[in-house]
Design an enzyme around this catalytic site. Sequence first.
Site, PDB file in Angstrom:
ATOM      1  NE  ARG A 124      -3.488  -2.562   0.023  1.00  0.00           N
ATOM      2  CZ  ARG A 124      -3.091  -3.665  -0.610  1.00  0.00           C
ATOM      3  NH1 ARG A 124      -1.989  -3.660  -1.321  1.00  0.00           N
ATOM      4  NH2 ARG A 124      -3.802  -4.763  -0.562  1.00  0.00           N
ATOM      5  CB  SER A 152      -8.140  -0.035   4.060  1.00  0.00           C
ATOM      6  OG  SER A 152      -8.824  -1.216   3.746  1.00  0.00           O
ATOM      7  CD  GLU A 202      -4.571   0.463   2.758  1.00  0.00           C
ATOM      8  OE1 GLU A 202      -5.360   0.194   1.856  1.00  0.00           O
ATOM      9  OE2 GLU A 202      -4.285  -0.320   3.671  1.00  0.00           O
TER      10      GLU A 202
END
Length: 196
Positions: free
Chosen positions: A80, A122, A192
Amino acid sequence: IIQKGNKLIVGAATSSGKVLTYAKKHNLANFEFFAKLPGNIGGLTKMNAGLKEWEIFNHIDSIKTSHGTFLNKEIDYTYRHTAIKGVIFEVTFNIETGYDKEKQKMFNIMRDNQPNLPSAGSCFKNPKEHAAGYLIEKVGLKGYTIGGMAFSSIHANFLVNMGGGTFDEAMKLIKLAQKKVKEQFDFELELEIEIV
């Protein structure tokens, strides 16, 4: 979207849904994980989006940016995260034939626990020890709301806009989650999403 031999060139503003539809129609493998993955190719590439071990960088050949064109191996990337500088204009993928409808169904099922409200996906990276959603839930913030923003009651790691949510409300929730998780678990939640 332009297909040239074993390469697929995709403009950065193209949605993941358009690429998925193209891959299905032209029987291209390895795009199945785009199912229910919101966003455009530029953003998904910048954050090396994906689901568990399936991530976008597994299939990228090169990226054209405002700083030049870079091959996959010239870009530092991890879970990520990427070190891409400048604006992404287009992404070139290595392609193979064989779209797998069963794999797409699997990704749909894996994402069925994610909320349908507007979100940036997320909010925090998953640490090795526990999932970020688990930690947020354990500190009592699953479903917790400030103004129009909330940690989803479906999946605690999704910061969702309930309607009229603001940047300031989102930042308050982010800081609250980081503070509570640090206090209870002595763990630093790492974002993230990217704050601009």
